[in-house]
Design a protein around this motif. Sequence first.
Motif, PDB file in Angstrom:
ATOM      1  N   CYS A 124      36.566  42.319  38.045  1.00  0.00           N
ATOM      2  CA  CYS A 124      37.588  41.982  39.051  1.00  0.00           C
ATOM      3  C   CYS A 124      38.102  43.237  39.741  1.00  0.00           C
ATOM      4  O   CYS A 124      38.606  43.180  40.857  1.00  0.00           O
ATOM      5  N   GLY A 125      37.989  44.368  39.054  1.00  0.00           N
ATOM      6  CA  GLY A 125      38.404  45.638  39.648  1.00  0.00           C
ATOM      7  C   GLY A 125      39.903  45.883  39.574  1.00  0.00           C
ATOM      8  O   GLY A 125      40.382  46.951  39.938  1.00  0.00           O
ATOM      9  N   GLU A 126      40.650  44.891  39.088  1.00  0.00           N
ATOM     10  CA  GLU A 126      42.114  45.011  39.109  1.00  0.00           C
ATOM     11  C   GLU A 126      42.750  45.083  37.727  1.00  0.00           C
ATOM     12  O   GLU A 126      43.853  45.599  37.580  1.00  0.00           O
ATOM     13  N   CYS A 127      42.059  44.568  36.691  1.00  0.00           N
ATOM     14  CA  CYS A 127      42.693  44.523  35.371  1.00  0.00           C
ATOM     15  C   CYS A 127      42.612  45.909  34.701  1.00  0.00           C
ATOM     16  O   CYS A 127      41.882  46.797  35.156  1.00  0.00           O
ATOM     17  N   CYS A 163      39.063  46.911  33.736  1.00  0.00           N
ATOM     18  CA  CYS A 163      38.225  47.264  34.890  1.00  0.00           C
ATOM     19  C   CYS A 163      38.593  48.663  35.404  1.00  0.00           C
ATOM     20  O   CYS A 163      37.736  49.399  35.875  1.00  0.00           O
ATOM     21  N   CYS A 196      36.246  42.788  31.287  1.00  0.00           N
ATOM     22  CA  CYS A 196      37.167  42.405  32.365  1.00  0.00           C
ATOM     23  C   CYS A 196      38.017  41.256  31.844  1.00  0.00           C
ATOM     24  O   CYS A 196      37.494  40.341  31.198  1.00  0.00           O
ATOM     25  N   LEU A 197      39.292  41.315  32.105  1.00  0.00           N
ATOM     26  CA  LEU A 197      40.198  40.276  31.591  1.00  0.00           C
ATOM     27  C   LEU A 197      39.980  38.922  32.255  1.00  0.00           C
ATOM     28  O   LEU A 197      40.591  37.930  31.864  1.00  0.00           O
TER      29      LEU A 197
HETATM   30 ZN    ZN Z   1      38.841  42.990  35.492  1.00  0.00          ZN
END
Ligand code: ZN
Length: 376
Positions: free
Chosen positions: A99-102, A105, A113-114
């Motif tokens: 996701c690039g945000e958790c 990541c 990744c969460l």
């Molecule tokens: Zn993530």
Amino acid sequence: MATSGKVIRCRAAVAWAVGKPLSLEEVEVAPPKAREVRVKIVATGICRTDDHVLEGSFLDIDFPVIPGHEGAGIVESIGEGVTSVKPGDKVILFGLPQCGECCFCKNPDSNYCLKSHLSVSQCLLPDKTSRFTCRGKQIHHFLWISTFAEYTVVPEFTLAKIDAAAPLDKVCLLACGFSTGYGAAINTAKVKPGSTCAVFGLGGVGLSVVMGCKAAGASRIIAVDVNKEKFARAKELGATECISPRDFQKPVQEVLTEMTGYGVDYSFEVIGTADTMVAALASCNMNTGVCVVVGVLPSGSVVPIDPLLFLSGRTCKGTLIGGWKMRDSIPKLVSSYMEKKFNSDLLITHTLPIAKINEGFELLRAGKSIRTVLLF
Ligand code: ZN
Ligand code: COD
Ligand code: ZN
């Protein structure tokens, strides 16, 4: 595209209930919503994990479901806000999102990744609805990607654009089997040149571990399987010796310890049974030995391990899809494939039309196939 914004009717293999064979059905696939992508699947591999889904032993899967998680295809249409792909792009879909945000990541040392199925169910898309219906019923997604469907809708962060020249019927294996095994050796164990390795289980994933150990420069790779038909391919891919535990009166960990003096430097469990996890751990040397557990047991299982095994320094590690951050790594892995840095094609023993999907599963269960690639 003429189909953009419309419901597409197409073929998909539906698992209606646990223990039933897949049923090839006509399904309706709704258009992608915001941050989603609809992909025309061209090729998809059959992985043992799909079989675990059918037998009901994979974590929390809601039925009816369209399984499949080793797919490659072409973007048909995109939802609002999608920026990384456009219609016509070749893509690989993966069951481990990025996701690039958790927090994981954002951690360069992690590939978890969460948004993964272990943290949130991926049986419905992130907005908690399905894009699939069949015979008037809602059908669940699998790992958000359901690649046993001719068209599937996925969140943008579960796919990556790849080289337009890549053969989709080959690189689909990079979505799971190959990357999981190869990365377990390269990224998780970080196998050192000149080291000794033991690989338990020579399916598509285990053979990819063998390839990873060889690429990392291991000097001895001992392949372990009860099915001796797997040995020829293992040797072709880099195994230096092959043994079957059934040929010995004593436990295989004792055999491996005798063969190597104090045990191997790296052992890999790529089967998914309690006995082989214990054996793999006990096979690596008591001090610097590292055991990487790739296989998964049915949820709730317990593995009886003598804690004394750790006292002298052994390490036991888990790995998920070989430690790769998938959105970042898949385009690079495809480039390496195109540059012939590894030959994952050697894992493909059968190619079948999607109509023969149950035959593909029978080949896997009978130990006759390594990877079957299904074509739409
Ligand atoms: Zn993530
Ligand atoms: N001793 C030695 N070999 C054995 C034994 C045994 N007791 N039992 C089975 N084997 C051999 C089989 O003969 C076969 O060759 C091999 O083990 C298993 O191969 P496959 O083809 O059934 O399985 P793969 O390679 O497709 O998948 C193996 C996994 C362990 C990855 C899979 O079963 C699993 O647990 N998946 C979930 C974990 C995971 O990370 N998966 C990655 C994403 S799917
Ligand atoms: Zn898999």
